[in-house]
Scaffold this motif. Structure first.
Motif, mmCIF file in Angstrom:
data_model
loop_
_atom_site.group_PDB
_atom_site.id
_atom_site.type_symbol
_atom_site.label_atom_id
_atom_site.label_comp_id
_atom_site.label_asym_id
_atom_site.label_seq_id
_atom_site.Cartn_x
_atom_site.Cartn_y
_atom_site.Cartn_z
ATOM 1 N N ILE A 124 0.838 -1.201 0.000
ATOM 2 C CA ILE A 124 0.000 0.000 0.000
ATOM 3 C C ILE A 124 0.870 1.246 0.000
ATOM 4 C CG2 ILE A 124 -1.602 1.373 1.372
ATOM 5 C CD1 ILE A 124 -3.045 -1.099 2.109
ATOM 6 N N SER A 125 1.914 1.255 0.824
ATOM 7 C CA SER A 125 2.757 2.455 0.878
ATOM 8 C C SER A 125 3.448 2.695 -0.451
ATOM 9 C CB SER A 125 3.811 2.315 1.978
ATOM 10 O OG SER A 125 3.254 1.703 3.104
ATOM 11 N N ILE A 126 4.043 1.649 -0.995
ATOM 12 C CA ILE A 126 4.759 1.823 -2.262
ATOM 13 C C ILE A 126 3.799 2.259 -3.361
ATOM 14 C CG2 ILE A 126 6.107 0.639 -4.025
ATOM 15 C CD1 ILE A 126 7.317 -1.066 -1.937
ATOM 16 N N ALA A 127 2.626 1.635 -3.368
ATOM 17 C CA ALA A 127 1.656 1.954 -4.409
ATOM 18 C C ALA A 127 1.124 3.371 -4.267
ATOM 19 C CB ALA A 127 0.496 0.957 -4.367
ATOM 20 N N LEU A 128 0.973 3.834 -3.038
ATOM 21 C CA LEU A 128 0.487 5.202 -2.837
ATOM 22 C C LEU A 128 1.441 6.203 -3.466
ATOM 23 C CD1 LEU A 128 -0.862 5.337 0.824
ATOM 24 C CD2 LEU A 128 -2.067 6.035 -1.235
ATOM 25 N N LEU A 129 2.714 6.007 -3.201
ATOM 26 C CA LEU A 129 3.698 6.931 -3.771
ATOM 27 C C LEU A 129 3.663 6.893 -5.292
ATOM 28 C CD1 LEU A 129 6.807 6.481 -1.474
ATOM 29 C CD2 LEU A 129 4.982 8.167 -1.364
ATOM 30 N N ALA A 130 3.682 5.674 -5.837
ATOM 31 C CA ALA A 130 3.698 5.544 -7.294
ATOM 32 C C ALA A 130 2.433 6.143 -7.901
ATOM 33 C CB ALA A 130 3.833 4.074 -7.679
ATOM 34 N N ALA A 131 1.298 5.844 -7.272
ATOM 35 C CA ALA A 131 0.030 6.356 -7.798
ATOM 36 C C ALA A 131 0.031 7.877 -7.771
ATOM 37 C CB ALA A 131 -1.137 5.808 -6.978
ATOM 38 N N TYR A 132 0.608 8.444 -6.718
ATOM 39 C CA TYR A 132 0.682 9.912 -6.642
ATOM 40 C C TYR A 132 1.476 10.464 -7.825
ATOM 41 C CZ TYR A 132 1.985 14.592 -5.250
ATOM 42 O OH TYR A 132 2.186 15.933 -5.250
ATOM 43 N N ALA A 133 2.626 9.853 -8.066
ATOM 44 C CA ALA A 133 3.454 10.342 -9.161
ATOM 45 C C ALA A 133 2.729 10.210 -10.500
ATOM 46 C CB ALA A 133 4.775 9.581 -9.195
ATOM 47 N N PHE A 134 2.077 9.078 -10.690
ATOM 48 C CA PHE A 134 1.368 8.873 -11.965
ATOM 49 C C PHE A 134 0.229 9.870 -12.125
ATOM 50 C CE2 PHE A 134 3.018 4.347 -11.967
ATOM 51 C CZ PHE A 134 3.860 4.573 -13.040
ATOM 52 N N ALA A 135 -0.342 10.304 -11.018
ATOM 53 C CA ALA A 135 -1.487 11.197 -11.119
ATOM 54 C C ALA A 135 -1.079 12.665 -11.128
ATOM 55 C CB ALA A 135 -2.460 10.931 -9.972
ATOM 56 N N TRP A 136 -0.067 13.031 -10.344
ATOM 57 C CA TRP A 136 0.156 14.462 -10.113
ATOM 58 C C TRP A 136 1.548 14.979 -10.430
ATOM 59 C CZ3 TRP A 136 -4.152 16.869 -10.001
ATOM 60 C CH2 TRP A 136 -5.267 16.266 -9.423
ATOM 61 N N ILE A 137 2.484 14.154 -10.780
ATOM 62 C CA ILE A 137 3.797 14.678 -11.159
ATOM 63 C C ILE A 137 3.962 14.519 -12.662
ATOM 64 C CG2 ILE A 137 6.299 14.530 -10.845
ATOM 65 C CD1 ILE A 137 5.863 13.308 -8.148
ATOM 66 N N ASP A 138 4.379 15.597 -13.310
ATOM 67 C CA ASP A 138 4.587 15.527 -14.757
ATOM 68 C C ASP A 138 5.998 15.040 -15.036
ATOM 69 O OD1 ASP A 138 2.961 15.822 -16.838
ATOM 70 O OD2 ASP A 138 2.833 18.013 -16.735
ATOM 71 N N PHE A 139 6.133 13.898 -15.638
ATOM 72 C CA PHE A 139 7.475 13.490 -16.044
ATOM 73 C C PHE A 139 7.378 12.709 -17.330
ATOM 74 C CE2 PHE A 139 5.808 10.200 -13.288
ATOM 75 C CZ PHE A 139 6.164 9.018 -13.887
ATOM 76 N N ARG A 140 8.503 12.634 -18.026
ATOM 77 C CA ARG A 140 8.467 11.995 -19.348
ATOM 78 C C ARG A 140 8.244 10.500 -19.232
ATOM 79 N NH1 ARG A 140 13.405 13.572 -22.905
ATOM 80 N NH2 ARG A 140 12.707 11.742 -24.055
ATOM 81 N N GLY A 141 7.441 9.957 -20.120
ATOM 82 C CA GLY A 141 7.187 8.526 -20.116
ATOM 83 C C GLY A 141 6.133 8.109 -19.098
ATOM 84 N N ARG A 142 5.442 9.089 -18.534
ATOM 85 C CA ARG A 142 4.473 8.775 -17.500
ATOM 86 C C ARG A 142 3.360 7.853 -18.012
ATOM 87 N NH1 ARG A 142 0.930 13.270 -14.307
ATOM 88 N NH2 ARG A 142 -0.019 13.585 -16.334
ATOM 89 N N GLU A 143 2.768 8.269 -19.135
ATOM 90 C CA GLU A 143 1.642 7.497 -19.663
ATOM 91 C C GLU A 143 2.033 6.046 -19.914
ATOM 92 O OE1 GLU A 143 -1.366 8.843 -20.033
ATOM 93 O OE2 GLU A 143 -0.495 10.665 -19.181
ATOM 94 N N ILE A 144 3.178 5.912 -20.600
ATOM 95 C CA ILE A 144 3.552 4.575 -21.039
ATOM 96 C C ILE A 144 3.882 3.682 -19.845
ATOM 97 C CG2 ILE A 144 6.055 4.369 -21.433
ATOM 98 C CD1 ILE A 144 5.124 4.026 -24.441
ATOM 99 N N VAL B 45 13.059 3.593 5.298
ATOM 100 C CA VAL B 45 13.623 3.677 3.942
ATOM 101 C C VAL B 45 12.767 4.582 3.062
ATOM 102 C CG1 VAL B 45 14.117 2.381 1.841
ATOM 103 C CG2 VAL B 45 14.779 1.454 4.060
ATOM 104 N N MET B 46 11.449 4.353 3.095
ATOM 105 C CA MET B 46 10.572 5.175 2.262
ATOM 106 C C MET B 46 10.644 6.637 2.680
ATOM 107 S SD MET B 46 9.437 3.117 0.117
ATOM 108 C CE MET B 46 8.007 3.717 -0.731
ATOM 109 N N GLY B 47 10.645 6.885 3.999
ATOM 110 C CA GLY B 47 10.745 8.255 4.495
ATOM 111 C C GLY B 47 12.039 8.914 4.035
ATOM 112 N N GLY B 48 13.112 8.132 4.081
ATOM 113 C CA GLY B 48 14.404 8.654 3.637
ATOM 114 C C GLY B 48 14.349 9.081 2.182
ATOM 115 N N ILE B 49 13.760 8.240 1.361
ATOM 116 C CA ILE B 49 13.652 8.577 -0.069
ATOM 117 C C ILE B 49 12.857 9.865 -0.244
ATOM 118 C CG2 ILE B 49 12.675 7.841 -2.263
ATOM 119 C CD1 ILE B 49 13.220 4.971 -1.456
ATOM 120 N N LEU B 50 11.746 9.960 0.461
ATOM 121 C CA LEU B 50 10.897 11.147 0.338
ATOM 122 C C LEU B 50 11.642 12.399 0.776
ATOM 123 C CD1 LEU B 50 7.297 10.120 1.397
ATOM 124 C CD2 LEU B 50 8.256 10.520 -0.850
ATOM 125 N N LEU B 51 12.315 12.316 1.924
ATOM 126 C CA LEU B 51 13.065 13.471 2.416
ATOM 127 C C LEU B 51 14.123 13.898 1.409
ATOM 128 C CD1 LEU B 51 13.647 13.077 6.246
ATOM 129 C CD2 LEU B 51 12.325 14.797 5.002
#
Lengths: 315, 353
Positions: A124-144, B45-51
């Motif tokens: 859940i934690s890893i997916a939350l971060l990734a999902a955030y990036a896919f939804a709200w951070i603009d970076f190249r290759g995001r869609e693909i 680890v995750m917190g470290g990456i975020l920081l």
């Protein structure tokens, strides 16, 4: 057609009440009741069939449940439906299966708990971060990248198992909790990312923009703006993943069948294989394995249904 | 120099102890501690990456994105993409993974007698489970819709979804339990049946059966378990779809004089068609990949094995990595059309809305 099938609700992951209401027409209580009265197929036949199906679906579990409280001699003697003829109930079966030297289910119960909690928290934690990036951070290759992750949902876990196991063995990690946690996390990720991404997309961009204007960075936006709004989505996935991991047999067999790590399902399967006739142990053991998921299910049924709808492709 | 060597030795010594414990924690206390440690370690680890990606003011966007997406991509690349490709490659080799044999494993899986039974069984599962489970789920959903007992009635059917397939298999093995009938001097049975289904057969004057042993019928009795579980899923989704049918359509049909079965046939079923398709394909996919029931109830004996079970046996019990890999790939290929159809139906339904 203007239907609105449930799976779409689940996939589009909209909180009822939060966004669009299901039907545009709000009915009053009286109107609803009028429809209910007229709308019922209220023949005795219909109720009869419904009751028969309900009984068919309940009897098997009920029978084993009753059996788990009978003495082992009674169980051998006759079927559980005779229980009222000789109503002696006992907790000995549970005592024996939990603490008896040959079964020792308490140890496996703890293994299941130890496996399940990180296997829910980590993906859940890893997916939350990734999902955030896919939804709200603009970076190249995001869609693909997102489409690729989405597509990975269809990979059956069977196809990954031999190479993964080989890798774990060469790292010297095989047979520890770490490989089980890692494997469950990996298998959960595509679905978790997809599901949480959908929820995140539904959050109004103005909220995020406003925070950005105030000078908040991504981390701050993530924790302070988005996370509170995502609680229902996280709960839905958490319940789904919890039940999946708790009830899993395949991953546990392949990566964690060492006695020190094996969960209840593995032990129960073993018991059923080796000692198929010891019904006093099998019945009580089965209910020990079931009790937690049933409680979680009954308490969080609403979330489970939503997670299930979205997660039907997993596995 | 000496100091460093010494320190190295000490670190090595402690690392041995620590890593030993990390891999072989035993006893409830230690295991729970290990679990807590794993979660804390992960959070750190995750917190470290975020920081790290948040601290500097002028940090390029791609670096931030890497911090957020990186861990997930690393996980799936290592755990899904690479192993899937590797398995496809392995499937072209013999059991020792050294001799290249081309498509021989696939040919074996489709031509040998033993595997033809496996394929036949798998086909039975994938056809029967979705159809029958959906049928039961649909009937039940319609019957209990808007009744007083709706909530409890639905919970009863849905409950098997929450328990493990191993648990469900044990529940049903007990239903199918068979006792050879022993007769006393007068020709009356000396022992009782303890499985309910065999007892019912005895009550109505039939011979008790070995449900799990008599092939090919035993497959049907294993399939029944999966139907018992999946019907609740079908019921829940279809029930929601039925509730979403607009009231004006129902009302108009009623004014046209549609009743009971006609209503079901001409209004309910067409209105929930997309949901029906999704339910059918979803159950088919789940069924294809399930091996717990077969393993727990018959261990694949008596002609009951399915592809998912055969995969496990070949890969981890019989040690034929090549054939196991081929079976996994077959599973993958069989799932693809179902998934594609399922996803397209969902998209379609979404667009309609």
């Amino acid at each position: 057609m203007t239907t609105n099938p449930a799976p779409v609700q689940g996939i589009a992951t909209r909180e009822p009440g939060e966004a669009k209401p299901r039907s545009t027409v709000k009915l009053t209580r009286a109107e609803k009741r009028a429809i209910a009265v007229k709308g019922k197929i209220s023949s005795p036949w219909a109720s009869g069939i419904a009751i028969i199906i309900a009984i068919l679906w309940t009897i098997p579990t009920f029978g084993l449940f009753v059996t788990s409280f009978r003495t082992s001699q009674d169980i051998r003697e006759d079927g559980w439906w005779n229980v009222l003829a000789r109503p002696t109930f006992t907790l000995d079966n549970y005592q024996e299966v939990l603490f008896g030297g040959s079964t020792n289910f308490i140890e496996y119960f703890i293994n299941t708990v130890v496996i399940t909690i990180p296997a829910v928290v980590i993906p859940i934690s890893i997916a939350l971060l990734a999902a955030y990036a896919f939804a709200w951070i603009d970076f190249r290759g995001r869609e693909i990248l997102f489409v690729a992750v989405f597509a990975l949902q269809i990979v059956p876990i069977q196809i990954t198992m031999i190479p993964l196991l080989t890798q774990y063995v060469s790292w010297g990690l095989a047979g520890s909790f770490w490989t089980v946690w890692l494997s469950h996390s990996i298998f959960a990720l595509p679905l978790a990312i997809f599901l949480l991404h959908n929820f995140m997309k539904d959050i109004p961009p103005s909220l995020v923009e406003a925070a950005r204007v105030d000078g908040a960075g991504h981390v701050k936006i993530f924790f302070q703006v988005l996370l509170p709004l995502l609680v229902p989505a996280i709960a839905a996935f958490a319940v789904f993943q919890f039940l999946w991991v708790w009830n899993d047999l395949l991953v546990a067999l392949v990566f964690g069948s060492a006695q020190n790590v094996a969960p209840l399902t593995v032990r129960l399967g073993e018991l059923a294989g080796n000692r198929g006739e010891t019904w006093h142990l099998l019945s009580s053991g089965a209910f020990i394995a079931m009790i937690v998921p049933v409680i979680v299910f009954l308490l969080l049924q609403r979330f489970f249904v939503r997670g299930l709808l979205a997660g039907s492709v997993k596995g | 120099m000496d100091v460093f060597a010494n320190a190295g030795a000490w670190i090595g010594y402690y690392w041995e102890i620590i890593s030993g414990w990390l891999l072989e924690a035993s006893g409830p206390g230690q295991k729970l501690l290990l679990m807590a440690l794993a979660v804390v370690l992960f959070v750190v680890v995750m917190g470290g990456i975020l920081l790290a990606v948040d601290k500097p003011k002028r940090i390029p966007n791609w670096l931030v994105a890497t911090g957020f997406v990186g861990p997930a991509l690393l996980f799936v690349a290592f755990g899904l993409v690479y192993p899937a490709l590797r398995t496809m490659y392995t499937s072209l080799f013999a059991r020792n993974s050294d001799d290249f044999i081309g498509l021989d494993n696939y040919i074996r899986a489709f031509s040998e007698n033993e595997f033809q039974i496996v394929l036949r069984n798998t086909a039975m599962w994938v056809i029967l489970v979705p159809l029958v489970a959906t049928l039961f789920g649909l009937i039940y959903a319609v019957l209990v819709d808007r009744t007083r007992f709706e909530k409890i009635a639905k919970t009863l059917m849905f409950l098997p979804m929450s328990i493990s397939l191993v648990g469900a298999s044990i529940i049903w093995r007990f239903m199918y339990e068979y006792r050879a009938v022993l007769l006393d001097a007068d020709g009356n049975p000396r022992n009782n049946q303890t499985g309910l289904i065999n007892q019912v057969l005895v009550w109505i004057g039939l011979e008790p059966q070995q449900f799990l042993i008599n092939s090919p019928w035993n497959n049907l009795f294993l399939i029944a378990v999966m139907i018992w579980i999946q019907a609740g899923f079908a019921m829940t989704i279809l029930s929601a779809a039925i509730k979403a049918i607009p009231d004006d359509i129902v009302e108009a049909a009623r004014l046209d004089g549609l009743k009971g079965m006609q209503m079901f046939r001409y209004i309910t079923v067409p209105s929930i068609r997309p949901a029906l398709v999704v339910v059918l394909t979803t159950i088919a996919m789940t069924t294809l990949k399930v091996f717990d029931i077969v393993r727990t109830m018959t261990n694949g004996n008596f002609g009951t094995s399915v592809v998912a079970n055969e995969f496990y046996d070949q890969s981890f019990r019989l040690g034929d990595a090549g054939l196991g890999a081929a079976l996994a790939v077959i599973l993958f290929v069989l799932v693809i059309p179902l998934v594609v159809y399922n996803v397209r139906q969902m998209r379609l339904a979404e667009e309609i809305r």
